[in-house]
Scaffold this active site. Structure first.
Site, PDB file in Angstrom:
ATOM      1  N   GLU A 129      27.782 -30.675  22.831  1.00 17.36           N
ATOM      2  CA  GLU A 129      27.320 -32.015  23.194  1.00 17.36           C
ATOM      3  C   GLU A 129      26.655 -31.969  24.570  1.00 17.36           C
ATOM      4  O   GLU A 129      26.856 -31.029  25.353  1.00 17.36           O
ATOM      5  CB  GLU A 129      28.516 -32.983  23.205  1.00 17.36           C
ATOM      6  CG  GLU A 129      28.202 -34.418  23.584  1.00 17.36           C
ATOM      7  CD  GLU A 129      27.215 -35.092  22.649  1.00 17.36           C
ATOM      8  OE1 GLU A 129      26.018 -34.745  22.739  1.00 17.36           O
ATOM      9  OE2 GLU A 129      27.632 -35.965  21.871  1.00 17.36           O
TER      10      GLU A 129
ATOM     11  N   HIS B 135      30.823 -33.901  14.143  1.00 20.15           N
ATOM     12  CA  HIS B 135      32.261 -33.686  13.999  1.00 20.15           C
ATOM     13  C   HIS B 135      32.993 -34.953  13.565  1.00 20.15           C
ATOM     14  O   HIS B 135      32.473 -36.072  13.665  1.00 20.15           O
ATOM     15  CB  HIS B 135      32.853 -33.200  15.328  1.00 20.15           C
ATOM     16  CG  HIS B 135      32.668 -34.203  16.434  1.00 20.15           C
ATOM     17  ND1 HIS B 135      33.487 -35.305  16.590  1.00 20.15           N
ATOM     18  CD2 HIS B 135      31.758 -34.270  17.439  1.00 20.15           C
ATOM     19  CE1 HIS B 135      33.082 -36.009  17.628  1.00 20.15           C
ATOM     20  NE2 HIS B 135      32.021 -35.402  18.172  1.00 20.15           N
TER      21      HIS B 135
END
Length: 215
Positions: free
Chosen positions: A84, A11
């Protein structure tokens, strides 16, 4: 045998990235620079064939994926397996704060002890067991095609290791740059590496407010 090509992307930047603050499952949005990075990524991939766009269900990954998806009319499909690593009580702390407040746990983390998990978080073994099957599941749906997978630094680290057959404790010698373009192949035999950390699309200088006033 038909292979699936994977564009694996971390990201764009967030305020917590800039502060070296651990995000984990904490849902942080992109900052202005991260949105610029996502826009540059979308432009760089404009002519790439992409059959589907997948992302972690955390905002920073979804927002990055959306920048690419909107250029070609795709929807973004989220998958929690792309999240994550959960860092439990580490989340919200900077690296320096962790070393000061939790020195033993911080050392175990930095040494990449595979079965170490921050209190309330995941170990590297648990992360690997979540990430690799999730990506293989998505890739298996697109034989002969290319897909975009937008996730996180920890996820990309696991994918690099899986593709190069490196162990979880091997020292990292590769970059995990925000919105760098990383290329993998998947077959039923597993992942393989094609290219890593292409940041050529990020070399253009972002416009500043002063630039915009004079544009």
């Amino acid at each position: 045998m038909q292979l699936t090509r994977i564009l694996a992307i971390r990201h764009g930047e967030t305020a917590w990235n800039r502060d070296t603050r651990i995000q984990g499952h904490t849902d942080i949005e992109l900052n202005d620079h991260g949105r610029w990075q996502a826009a540059q990524l979308a432009e760089a991939l404009r002519d790439e064939p992409i059959a589907a766009v997948y992302a972690s269900d955390l905002l920073r990954a979804h927002e990055t994926a959306q920048a690419v998806a909107r250029t070609r009319g795709h929807a973004v499909t989220t998958h929690p397996g792309l999240r994550e690593r959960c860092f439990g009580r580490f989340e919200g702390h900077t690296w320096t704060e962790l070393e000061q407040r939790f020195p033993e746990e911080s050392l175990a983390w930095r040494k990449r002890v595979p079965d170490f998990a921050p209190p309330g978080g995941e170990s590297l073994l648990q992360l690997e067991a979540r990430v690799v099957p999730a990506v293989e599941e998505l890739a298996a749906q697109h034989p002969g095609e290319q897909i975009l997978v937008v996730a996180h630094g920890g996820v990309l680290d696991i994918l690099y290791r899986a593709a190069t057959r490196l162990g979880l404790q091997a020292p990292r010698s590769w970059e995990l740059t925000n919105t760098a373009i990383n290329r993998l192949l998947w077959s039923p035999e597993g992942l393989s590496l094609v290219g890593w950390a292409d940041t050529s699309h990020l070399h253009k200088r972002p416009a500043t407010a002063l630039d915009e006033r004079h544009a």
